[in-house]
Design a protein around this motif. Structure first.
Motif, PDB file in Angstrom:
ATOM      1  N   SER A  31      37.371  24.944  41.608  1.00 33.80           N
ATOM      2  CA  SER A  31      36.719  23.855  40.874  1.00 33.80           C
ATOM      3  C   SER A  31      35.241  23.760  41.248  1.00 33.80           C
ATOM      4  CB  SER A  31      37.429  22.519  41.127  1.00 33.80           C
ATOM      5  OG  SER A  31      37.208  22.071  42.441  1.00 33.80           O
ATOM      6  N   GLU A  32      34.916  24.173  42.467  1.00 34.24           N
ATOM      7  CA  GLU A  32      33.515  24.119  42.897  1.00 34.24           C
ATOM      8  C   GLU A  32      32.740  25.381  42.536  1.00 34.24           C
ATOM      9  OE1 GLU A  32      30.890  23.410  46.958  1.00 34.24           O
ATOM     10  OE2 GLU A  32      32.997  22.814  46.903  1.00 34.24           O
ATOM     11  N   PHE A  33      33.387  26.562  42.676  1.00 33.50           N
ATOM     12  CA  PHE A  33      32.666  27.826  42.525  1.00 33.50           C
ATOM     13  C   PHE A  33      33.106  28.660  41.333  1.00 33.50           C
ATOM     14  CE2 PHE A  33      32.663  26.818  47.087  1.00 33.50           C
ATOM     15  CZ  PHE A  33      31.281  26.724  47.294  1.00 33.50           C
ATOM     16  N   GLY A  34      34.109  28.218  40.604  1.00 29.88           N
ATOM     17  CA  GLY A  34      34.607  28.984  39.468  1.00 29.88           C
ATOM     18  C   GLY A  34      35.782  29.852  39.870  1.00 29.88           C
ATOM     19  N   PRO A  35      36.455  30.408  38.873  1.00 30.84           N
ATOM     20  CA  PRO A  35      37.642  31.216  39.136  1.00 30.84           C
ATOM     21  C   PRO A  35      37.337  32.424  40.028  1.00 30.84           C
ATOM     22  CG  PRO A  35      37.464  30.723  36.800  1.00 30.84           C
ATOM     23  CD  PRO A  35      36.173  30.288  37.452  1.00 30.84           C
ATOM     24  N   ILE A  36      38.281  32.742  40.887  1.00 32.66           N
ATOM     25  CA  ILE A  36      38.168  33.934  41.722  1.00 32.66           C
ATOM     26  C   ILE A  36      38.473  35.138  40.829  1.00 32.66           C
ATOM     27  CG2 ILE A  36      39.165  35.171  43.695  1.00 32.66           C
ATOM     28  CD1 ILE A  36      39.804  32.368  44.879  1.00 32.66           C
ATOM     29  N   THR A  37      37.594  36.114  40.854  1.00 27.38           N
ATOM     30  CA  THR A  37      37.735  37.275  39.969  1.00 27.38           C
ATOM     31  C   THR A  37      38.592  38.363  40.612  1.00 27.38           C
ATOM     32  OG1 THR A  37      35.785  38.412  40.851  1.00 27.38           O
ATOM     33  CG2 THR A  37      35.414  36.835  39.029  1.00 27.38           C
ATOM     34  N   ASP A  38      39.076  39.270  39.782  1.00 26.80           N
ATOM     35  CA  ASP A  38      39.827  40.423  40.288  1.00 26.80           C
ATOM     36  C   ASP A  38      38.960  41.258  41.229  1.00 26.80           C
ATOM     37  OD1 ASP A  38      42.050  39.687  38.824  1.00 26.80           O
ATOM     38  OD2 ASP A  38      41.656  41.098  37.183  1.00 26.80           O
ATOM     39  N   GLU A  39      37.671  41.347  40.923  1.00 25.65           N
ATOM     40  CA  GLU A  39      36.754  42.109  41.770  1.00 25.65           C
ATOM     41  C   GLU A  39      36.640  41.468  43.159  1.00 25.65           C
ATOM     42  OE1 GLU A  39      35.947  41.078  38.620  1.00 25.65           O
ATOM     43  OE2 GLU A  39      36.190  43.031  37.659  1.00 25.65           O
ATOM     44  N   GLN A  40      36.600  40.154  43.227  1.00 26.90           N
ATOM     45  CA  GLN A  40      36.536  39.465  44.515  1.00 26.90           C
ATOM     46  C   GLN A  40      37.815  39.673  45.314  1.00 26.90           C
ATOM     47  OE1 GLN A  40      35.596  35.681  42.683  1.00 26.90           O
ATOM     48  NE2 GLN A  40      33.660  35.575  43.837  1.00 26.90           N
ATOM     49  N   VAL A  41      38.948  39.643  44.635  1.00 31.48           N
ATOM     50  CA  VAL A  41      40.224  39.878  45.312  1.00 31.48           C
ATOM     51  C   VAL A  41      40.256  41.299  45.866  1.00 31.48           C
ATOM     52  CG1 VAL A  41      42.722  40.094  44.974  1.00 31.48           C
ATOM     53  CG2 VAL A  41      41.481  38.169  43.962  1.00 31.48           C
ATOM     54  N   GLU A  42      39.824  42.269  45.082  1.00 29.03           N
ATOM     55  CA  GLU A  42      39.819  43.661  45.530  1.00 29.03           C
ATOM     56  C   GLU A  42      38.856  43.848  46.708  1.00 29.03           C
ATOM     57  OE1 GLU A  42      41.132  47.170  46.184  1.00 29.03           O
ATOM     58  OE2 GLU A  42      42.029  45.877  44.674  1.00 29.03           O
ATOM     59  N   GLU A  43      37.719  43.216  46.670  1.00 28.42           N
ATOM     60  CA  GLU A  43      36.763  43.296  47.780  1.00 28.42           C
ATOM     61  C   GLU A  43      37.364  42.684  49.048  1.00 28.42           C
ATOM     62  OE1 GLU A  43      33.067  43.906  49.881  1.00 28.42           O
ATOM     63  OE2 GLU A  43      34.109  44.875  48.225  1.00 28.42           O
ATOM     64  N   ALA A  44      38.058  41.579  48.919  1.00 32.74           N
ATOM     65  CA  ALA A  44      38.706  40.944  50.074  1.00 32.74           C
ATOM     66  C   ALA A  44      39.787  41.863  50.648  1.00 32.74           C
ATOM     67  CB  ALA A  44      39.300  39.601  49.672  1.00 32.74           C
ATOM     68  N   ARG A  45      40.544  42.520  49.779  1.00 35.43           N
ATOM     69  CA  ARG A  45      41.556  43.478  50.248  1.00 35.43           C
ATOM     70  C   ARG A  45      40.911  44.629  51.001  1.00 35.43           C
ATOM     71  NH1 ARG A  45      44.866  43.501  44.850  1.00 35.43           N
ATOM     72  NH2 ARG A  45      46.356  41.872  45.333  1.00 35.43           N
ATOM     73  N   ARG A  46      39.816  45.136  50.457  1.00 33.45           N
ATOM     74  CA  ARG A  46      39.121  46.263  51.085  1.00 33.45           C
ATOM     75  C   ARG A  46      38.614  45.866  52.465  1.00 33.45           C
ATOM     76  NH1 ARG A  46      34.345  47.901  51.965  1.00 33.45           N
ATOM     77  NH2 ARG A  46      33.260  46.278  50.818  1.00 33.45           N
ATOM     78  N   LEU A  47      37.985  44.707  52.570  1.00 30.83           N
ATOM     79  CA  LEU A  47      37.459  44.246  53.853  1.00 30.83           C
ATOM     80  C   LEU A  47      38.584  43.991  54.856  1.00 30.83           C
ATOM     81  CD1 LEU A  47      34.650  41.841  52.625  1.00 30.83           C
ATOM     82  CD2 LEU A  47      34.368  44.083  53.707  1.00 30.83           C
TER      83      LEU A  47
END
Length: 99
Positions: free
Chosen positions: A60-76
């Motif tokens: 609600s504050e920053f907008g929907p979490i994108t698939d790219e953000q999820v993939e980056e989090a998995r990679r890290l």
């Protein structure tokens, strides 16, 4: 805490697991084993609900979490993970570890 007797239908393998836990001394009774499992499930649900709420607040504050953000989090996370693998040893005929 007040206890209440109920009747439930449970898979046979779970009844065996509960009985084994009692036999092994891991639970004082089948009822205690079931009670602990239900308490763990309740805690798991409480944590999942809290995560849902935190994600909703974030989005609600920053907008929907994108698939790219999820993939980056998995990679890290994968880069930071400590991998532990069991090392297998072959035994010689004498029972000593082989070189």
């Amino acid at each position: 805490m007040t206890k209440r007797r109920i009747t439930v239908t449970v898979d046979e393998d779970l009844i065996e697991a509960a009985s084994d836990a009692v036999s092994d001394g891991d639970a004082s009774s089948v009822s205690a084993w079931v009670n602990e499992a239900m308490a763990a499930k309740r805690e798991e649900q409480r944590l999942l609900d809290a995560l849902d709420e935190a994600l909703a607040d974030y989005e609600s504050e920053f907008g929907p979490i994108t698939d790219e953000q999820v993939e980056e989090a998995r990679r890290l996370a994968s880069q930071r993970a400590i991998r532990v693998r069991a090392r297998t040893r072959e035994l010689s005929l004498s029972g000593e570890p082989a070189a």
